[in-house]
Motif scaffolding. Sequence first.
Motif, short mmCIF file in Angstrom:
data_model
loop_
_atom_site.label_atom_id
_atom_site.label_comp_id
_atom_site.label_asym_id
_atom_site.label_seq_id
_atom_site.Cartn_x
_atom_site.Cartn_y
_atom_site.Cartn_z
N GLY A 191 -108.66 -98.43 36.86
CA GLY A 191 -107.51 -98.56 35.96
C GLY A 191 -106.77 -99.86 36.10
N TRP A 192 -107.29 -100.80 36.91
CA TRP A 192 -106.60 -102.07 37.12
C TRP A 192 -107.64 -103.19 37.22
N LEU A 193 -107.22 -104.38 36.83
CA LEU A 193 -108.05 -105.57 36.94
C LEU A 193 -107.12 -106.77 36.95
N ASN A 194 -107.51 -107.81 37.67
CA ASN A 194 -106.66 -109.00 37.69
C ASN A 194 -106.70 -109.69 36.33
N PHE A 195 -105.69 -110.54 36.11
CA PHE A 195 -105.52 -111.09 34.76
C PHE A 195 -106.70 -111.92 34.29
N ARG A 196 -107.21 -112.79 35.13
CA ARG A 196 -108.30 -113.66 34.69
C ARG A 196 -109.49 -112.82 34.20
N MET A 247 -100.39 -118.84 32.38
CA MET A 247 -100.39 -117.71 31.47
C MET A 247 -100.74 -116.40 32.17
N SER A 248 -101.06 -116.47 33.44
CA SER A 248 -101.45 -115.26 34.16
C SER A 248 -100.29 -114.29 34.27
N LEU A 249 -100.62 -113.00 34.18
CA LEU A 249 -99.61 -111.96 34.30
C LEU A 249 -99.93 -111.05 35.47
N MET A 254 -105.06 -114.32 43.48
CA MET A 254 -104.92 -113.54 42.26
C MET A 254 -106.06 -113.72 41.27
N ALA A 255 -106.72 -114.88 41.30
CA ALA A 255 -107.81 -115.13 40.35
C ALA A 255 -109.09 -114.41 40.72
N ASN A 256 -109.18 -113.97 41.98
CA ASN A 256 -110.39 -113.31 42.46
C ASN A 256 -110.26 -111.81 42.25
N PRO A 257 -111.18 -111.18 41.55
CA PRO A 257 -111.02 -109.76 41.26
C PRO A 257 -111.07 -108.87 42.49
#
Length: 514
Positions: free
Chosen positions: A333-338, A510-512, A215-218
Amino acid sequence: MTDPAPILVWFKRDLRVADHPALARAAALGPVLPVYIVEPEYWQLRDVSARQWAFTRECVADLSRELAALGAPLRIETGEAVAVLERLRAAHGITRMISHEETGNGWTYARDRAVADWARTQGVAWEELAQSGVVRRLNGRDGWARTRDRFMAQPQVAVPVLRGVDGGGGALPDAAALGLADDPCPGRQRGGRDEALSLMGGFLTERGRTYRAAMANPLDGAEACSRLSPHLALGTLSGREAVQAAAVRMAEVKGTRDGWIGAMKSFEARLAWRDHFMQKLEDAPRLEHACLHSAYEGLRPAVPDPVRLAAWAKGETGLPFVDACMRSLIATGWLNFRARAMLVAVASYHLWLDWRASGTILGRYFTDFEPGIHWPQVQMQSGTTGMNTVRIYNPVKQGHDNDPEGVFTRRWLPELAGVPDRYLQEPWRWEGAGTVLDRAYPAPIVEPKAAAAAARDKVWAVRRGEAFRSEAARVVEKHASRKDAQGRFVNDRAPRKTRRRAPKAPPGQMSLDL
């Protein structure tokens, strides 16, 4: 014998027929007139966009097909809500209206107050039902998690048998008719219930296994995350459906060691965090417009530097990972939380831009724009809440950590294709920089380390003094989560230590990412 007046069901951000308490409640009372109102004034707000309308339009069209199949055609109206509802009341003899509670922005809040005044004046009983873990008129956070978990554990509401009325129909305008600016977004997700179910099924059985790590990797996160966020925002899927589907999957993978248990724990946690942040805006609607802690008002210029703001908004800051993330967001229109958090942090700290200006631009870019998550998060990542740790992301380090081979960066910044990996995130340090910088790609608009240091000094200076601590304590009492040492929500009263200062979340909690 005269047919009874239909119950008007007002659909807003709940575009489904499954697990829909308001629709089921109306069906139990009599014939149903389902209504969706396209509100042109809303679509002229500064934080909404054509990509969001395109997604919404697909969701409404899908809902219309579902309702028609159930025998209660959707009535689609365009106009100001009170005027539309009054026309329908007069035409159908409406005396009762049911909808779900909505935690929207300030505009929708004001609109709902106007509708409530109309309903009282016209003798229309308007009933609003909960559809999420958000609690209206909450006095404090003690016990909130217990209430939220009880709601999520309740059985889903079955699709009701409907008795429709002659009153369906109406057309959905296109973006141009609503005055929306052209908004190319070739990678935008499609709306509709079928899309939501397909995404959830694929995530829970295939794509989600690497969720926790990816999830942290875009780049990897775009595939490993559920991608349910726009569907949860528009309500083609209820939060309860997602929570219970995750619980079923958790039971299926119990005892395995292939990553699924960790993935499901992370997914369940983020669904809970989603409600937690939406509760913040429900409790403090001013979050959209004013710093949660008043000491931060006036810290940054009220009128942001137009050159810096434009460069950031277009992905032309000269900071490669920042620009790659922004260009990816514009196109998809989308991007990971970090990456979202980093974009806000760079705007607020390195470029010293007011969060209201940058947050408005990001709001337009996100297909999954959810005010209850967006504005609390924008403030948190800008350091204006008074209760969260100041997080100043190093954009160069973020690029090295999350895109070590430069695949993501080069995908969105092809002009840097020839820059060696070692210098990709800092091309100004490369001996061949003269062939790239200020020709194919801009030089950095700020020096990252110096800009971060200057911002850190200014932000921390605000935090000194008893007056700051007193207000911060009140903010914590009202808005801080009640968590145990592992970052899990707890259901009892907050411990004394938590009530005195902001709880420290474990890394990544805190990631969503949804």
